[in-house]
Design a protein around this motif. Structure first.
Motif, PDB file in Angstrom:
ATOM      1  N   ASP A 202       0.809  -1.215   0.000  1.00 18.96           N
ATOM      2  CA  ASP A 202       0.000   0.000   0.000  1.00 18.96           C
ATOM      3  C   ASP A 202       0.842   1.264   0.000  1.00 18.96           C
ATOM      4  O   ASP A 202       0.313   2.370   0.012  1.00 18.96           O
ATOM      5  CB  ASP A 202      -0.918   0.026   1.229  1.00 18.96           C
ATOM      6  CG  ASP A 202      -1.894  -1.147   1.230  1.00 18.96           C
ATOM      7  OD1 ASP A 202      -2.255  -1.592   0.121  1.00 18.96           O
ATOM      8  OD2 ASP A 202      -2.254  -1.605   2.331  1.00 18.96           O
ATOM      9  N   SER A 203       2.176   1.110   0.024  1.00 23.51           N
ATOM     10  CA  SER A 203       3.053   2.274   0.097  1.00 23.51           C
ATOM     11  C   SER A 203       3.012   3.034  -1.218  1.00 23.51           C
ATOM     12  O   SER A 203       3.027   2.421  -2.301  1.00 23.51           O
ATOM     13  CB  SER A 203       4.486   1.836   0.393  1.00 23.51           C
ATOM     14  OG  SER A 203       5.347   2.941   0.354  1.00 23.51           O
ATOM     15  N   PRO A 204       2.963   4.381  -1.172  1.00 22.43           N
ATOM     16  CA  PRO A 204       2.927   5.169  -2.421  1.00 22.43           C
ATOM     17  C   PRO A 204       4.285   5.252  -3.105  1.00 22.43           C
ATOM     18  O   PRO A 204       4.355   5.769  -4.228  1.00 22.43           O
ATOM     19  CB  PRO A 204       2.472   6.540  -1.937  1.00 22.43           C
ATOM     20  CG  PRO A 204       2.901   6.614  -0.518  1.00 22.43           C
ATOM     21  CD  PRO A 204       2.824   5.228   0.020  1.00 22.43           C
ATOM     22  N   ILE A 205       5.390   4.772  -2.436  1.00 19.57           N
ATOM     23  CA  ILE A 205       6.717   4.809  -3.058  1.00 19.57           C
ATOM     24  C   ILE A 205       7.355   3.428  -2.935  1.00 19.57           C
ATOM     25  O   ILE A 205       7.017   2.649  -2.050  1.00 19.57           O
ATOM     26  CB  ILE A 205       7.627   5.870  -2.417  1.00 19.57           C
ATOM     27  CG1 ILE A 205       7.881   5.558  -0.931  1.00 19.57           C
ATOM     28  CG2 ILE A 205       7.021   7.263  -2.553  1.00 19.57           C
ATOM     29  CD1 ILE A 205       8.866   6.497  -0.274  1.00 19.57           C
ATOM     30  N   LYS A 206       8.288   3.129  -3.820  1.00 19.63           N
ATOM     31  CA  LYS A 206       9.009   1.860  -3.767  1.00 19.63           C
ATOM     32  C   LYS A 206      10.386   2.061  -4.402  1.00 19.63           C
ATOM     33  O   LYS A 206      10.709   3.139  -4.908  1.00 19.63           O
ATOM     34  CB  LYS A 206       8.232   0.756  -4.472  1.00 19.63           C
ATOM     35  CG  LYS A 206       8.048   0.983  -5.962  1.00 19.63           C
ATOM     36  CD  LYS A 206       7.316  -0.192  -6.590  1.00 19.63           C
ATOM     37  CE  LYS A 206       7.186   0.010  -8.110  1.00 19.63           C
ATOM     38  NZ  LYS A 206       6.497  -1.139  -8.763  1.00 19.63           N
ATOM     39  N   ASN A 207      11.200   1.006  -4.393  1.00 21.20           N
ATOM     40  CA  ASN A 207      12.539   1.024  -4.979  1.00 21.20           C
ATOM     41  C   ASN A 207      13.411   2.150  -4.402  1.00 21.20           C
ATOM     42  O   ASN A 207      14.083   2.898  -5.121  1.00 21.20           O
ATOM     43  CB  ASN A 207      12.470   1.161  -6.510  1.00 21.20           C
ATOM     44  CG  ASN A 207      11.743   0.016  -7.172  1.00 21.20           C
ATOM     45  OD1 ASN A 207      11.784  -1.126  -6.672  1.00 21.20           O
ATOM     46  ND2 ASN A 207      11.075   0.292  -8.273  1.00 21.20           N
ATOM     47  N   ILE A 208      13.412   2.263  -3.081  1.00 22.85           N
ATOM     48  CA  ILE A 208      14.239   3.292  -2.442  1.00 22.85           C
ATOM     49  C   ILE A 208      15.712   2.891  -2.575  1.00 22.85           C
ATOM     50  O   ILE A 208      16.078   1.743  -2.312  1.00 22.85           O
ATOM     51  CB  ILE A 208      13.872   3.451  -0.955  1.00 22.85           C
ATOM     52  CG1 ILE A 208      12.391   3.834  -0.823  1.00 22.85           C
ATOM     53  CG2 ILE A 208      14.755   4.497  -0.290  1.00 22.85           C
ATOM     54  CD1 ILE A 208      11.912   3.874   0.611  1.00 22.85           C
ATOM     55  N   SER A 209      16.557   3.848  -2.972  1.00 22.65           N
ATOM     56  CA  SER A 209      17.990   3.578  -3.139  1.00 22.65           C
ATOM     57  C   SER A 209      18.797   4.827  -2.753  1.00 22.65           C
ATOM     58  O   SER A 209      18.306   5.951  -2.800  1.00 22.65           O
ATOM     59  CB  SER A 209      18.313   3.182  -4.590  1.00 22.65           C
ATOM     60  OG  SER A 209      18.022   4.265  -5.464  1.00 22.65           O
ATOM     61  N   PHE A 210      20.010   4.561  -2.371  1.00 20.38           N
ATOM     62  CA  PHE A 210      20.914   5.663  -2.037  1.00 20.38           C
ATOM     63  C   PHE A 210      22.193   5.502  -2.846  1.00 20.38           C
ATOM     64  O   PHE A 210      22.845   4.454  -2.795  1.00 20.38           O
ATOM     65  CB  PHE A 210      21.236   5.664  -0.541  1.00 20.38           C
ATOM     66  CG  PHE A 210      22.238   6.704  -0.147  1.00 20.38           C
ATOM     67  CD1 PHE A 210      23.535   6.361   0.215  1.00 20.38           C
ATOM     68  CD2 PHE A 210      21.895   8.048  -0.161  1.00 20.38           C
ATOM     69  CE1 PHE A 210      24.456   7.329   0.554  1.00 20.38           C
ATOM     70  CE2 PHE A 210      22.814   9.019   0.186  1.00 20.38           C
ATOM     71  CZ  PHE A 210      24.102   8.664   0.535  1.00 20.38           C
ATOM     72  N   ASP A 211      22.559   6.525  -3.603  1.00 24.90           N
ATOM     73  CA  ASP A 211      23.757   6.511  -4.421  1.00 24.90           C
ATOM     74  C   ASP A 211      24.885   7.178  -3.631  1.00 24.90           C
ATOM     75  O   ASP A 211      24.892   8.397  -3.454  1.00 24.90           O
ATOM     76  CB  ASP A 211      23.499   7.275  -5.728  1.00 24.90           C
ATOM     77  CG  ASP A 211      24.634   7.103  -6.718  1.00 24.90           C
ATOM     78  OD1 ASP A 211      25.770   6.814  -6.268  1.00 24.90           O
ATOM     79  OD2 ASP A 211      24.405   7.276  -7.927  1.00 24.90           O
ATOM     80  N   ALA A 212      25.815   6.354  -3.153  1.00 26.25           N
ATOM     81  CA  ALA A 212      26.894   6.883  -2.320  1.00 26.25           C
ATOM     82  C   ALA A 212      27.864   7.740  -3.106  1.00 26.25           C
ATOM     83  O   ALA A 212      28.606   8.549  -2.528  1.00 26.25           O
ATOM     84  CB  ALA A 212      27.657   5.725  -1.675  1.00 26.25           C
ATOM     85  N   GLU A 213      27.898   7.607  -4.418  1.00 27.64           N
ATOM     86  CA  GLU A 213      28.828   8.389  -5.223  1.00 27.64           C
ATOM     87  C   GLU A 213      28.298   9.789  -5.475  1.00 27.64           C
ATOM     88  O   GLU A 213      29.055  10.766  -5.420  1.00 27.64           O
ATOM     89  CB  GLU A 213      29.071   7.663  -6.547  1.00 27.64           C
ATOM     90  CG  GLU A 213      30.272   8.174  -7.301  1.00 27.64           C
ATOM     91  CD  GLU A 213      30.636   7.279  -8.474  1.00 27.64           C
ATOM     92  OE1 GLU A 213      31.398   7.740  -9.327  1.00 27.64           O
ATOM     93  OE2 GLU A 213      30.160   6.124  -8.513  1.00 27.64           O
TER      94      GLU A 213
END
Length: 396
Positions: free
Chosen positions: A28-39
């Motif tokens: 039910d979450s309105p967002i998905k595929n959370i990622s963090f780009d360390a570069e």
């Protein structure tokens, strides 16, 4: 080996950014595929519903270190100078018909308790830097790696150019002999990690502002004096930055006293590069040190420089008295000798009676007179007193 460690560090970090822990209401979450780009230091996600007013927060050890409004409600630039090795939580909040909150975590890395102390660095001599960390006794086979960034908003991704080792060959520090690559004013990321028996140990990192850890050389001070005033001048110390910066200077002015006197000391804090000091008689020394006005450590003291006028030394009274006593004694001897030849001294100190020498004693008593032939001097004429007793008659 160093490239392998760097690859493992970033590959594990980047892998974690794509592995979000599912929640019961994840569908039910309105967002998905959370990622963090360390570069690039961007937090990104995919919107599956219309979302608005999205805010990103960075939480380290339960403390919110950073909060930023999302760009296009789909990404946030992360500009936070907080340790990452302790573990970081990203929180995304917004509205999608109703308020929602999603979290993403980068956990603490490696085995805990190996590299717990903070990384410490010091800039010196304008273009040199030394960093060090605590080396643990156990495990005995631990080997450390040191990484740094040359962008203030990037993770540490460059390995130490020159390690310092102890007697057992363990890496205990890192030396930089060129800081030309550190051009930004903001803090840089420094990180220490390592391996033991092929296993990654807990890393430790710091964001360090190089301007706050720079130790300067003390300036060279010059002093010019008149009878009552001395003017002291010096130059701004050599520094890493190319822009003008303010410095705090501390002068220590001390009078050179004798062994029985208390030394006078004056401490002066100023931001100018000159100082006027009124002086009295005597010799003084001055030395100087410097630092940033609001942070940093004091430099070493400069070598003491002597200035002033030598005070006239007082001569002890005894130095004068002994010559005076000697002169007086000599004068008394001379006077005594002369007085023996005068009548006064004979009255005061009559001569000792002695046998009279008829020849020598009378010789000097003769009186000189004019010689006249066949004339007897009066004093040599023998005068006889004739006393008439009575007249005698010749008559029978």
């Amino acid at each position: 080996m160093a490239n392998l460690i760097t690859f493992l560090w970033f590959s594990m970090l980047l892998t974690l950014t794509y592995s979000q822990t599912p929640t019961p209401n994840a569908s039910d979450s309105p967002i998905k595929n959370i990622s963090f780009d360390a570069e690039t230091m961007w937090l990104r996600w995919t919107n599956v519903k219309d979302v608005n007013d999205v805010i990103c927060s960075v939480i380290v050890l339960s403390n919110t270190k950073y909060k930023k409004e999302a760009k296009n409600n789909s990404a946030c630039p992360i500009r936070v100078y907080a340790p990452w090795c302790q573990g970081v939580n990203f929180k995304i909040e917004g509205f999608a018909g109703e308020r929602f909150t999603e979290t993403f975590q980068i956990p603490r890395r490696g085995k805990e308790g190996i590299t717990k102390e903070n990384v410490s660095c010091q800039v010196h001599d304008a273009n040199l830097m030394d960093c060090e960390w605590t080396v643990r006794e156990t495990p005995s086979d631990i080997q450390y790696q040191f990484f740094y960034s040359q962008k203030s908003d990037a993770f540490a991704d460059i390995e130490c150019p020159k390690y310092k080792t102890d007697s057992e060959g363990r890496r205990v520090g890192c030396h930089f002999n060129d800081l030309s690559g550190f051009r930004e004013i903001r803090p840089y990321h420094f990180l220490v990690t390592g391996t033991s028996n092929g296993t990654e140990v807990q890393c430790n990192d710091e964001y360090i502002d190089l301007s706050k850890i720079e130790i300067f050389k003390p300036p060279n001070i010059t002093v010019e004096c008149t009878n009552t005033n001395c003017t002291m001048q010096w130059q701004v110390p050599e520094r890493r930055e190319t822009w003008d910066a303010e410095f705090l200077y501390q002068l220590q002015i001390q009078k050179i006293a004798d062994k029985n006197a208390v030394e006078q000391e004056v401490l002066v804090d100023i931001t100018k590069t000159n100082f006027n000091h009124r002086i009295s008689e005597g010799k003084f020394t001055v030395k100087i040190r410097t630092k940033r006005p609001y942070h940093g450590n004091w430099s070493e003291w400069s070598k003491p420089q002597e200035f002033g006028h030598e005070a006239p030394k007082s001569i002890p009274l005894a130095v004068f008295m002994w010559p005076l006593f000697g002169i007086a004694f000599i004068i008394l001897i001379i006077i005594g000798y002369l007085c023996k030849r005068y009548y006064v001294i004979q009255k005061i100190l009559p001569p000792v009676p002695r046998v009279k020498d008829q020849v020598s004693d009378n010789f000097h008593k003769y009186t000189q007179v004019v010689w006249e032939e066949n004339k007897i001097p009066p004093e040599q004429c023998k005068i006889e007193v004739i006393q008439v007793i009575g007249k005698k008659s010749n008559c029978p």
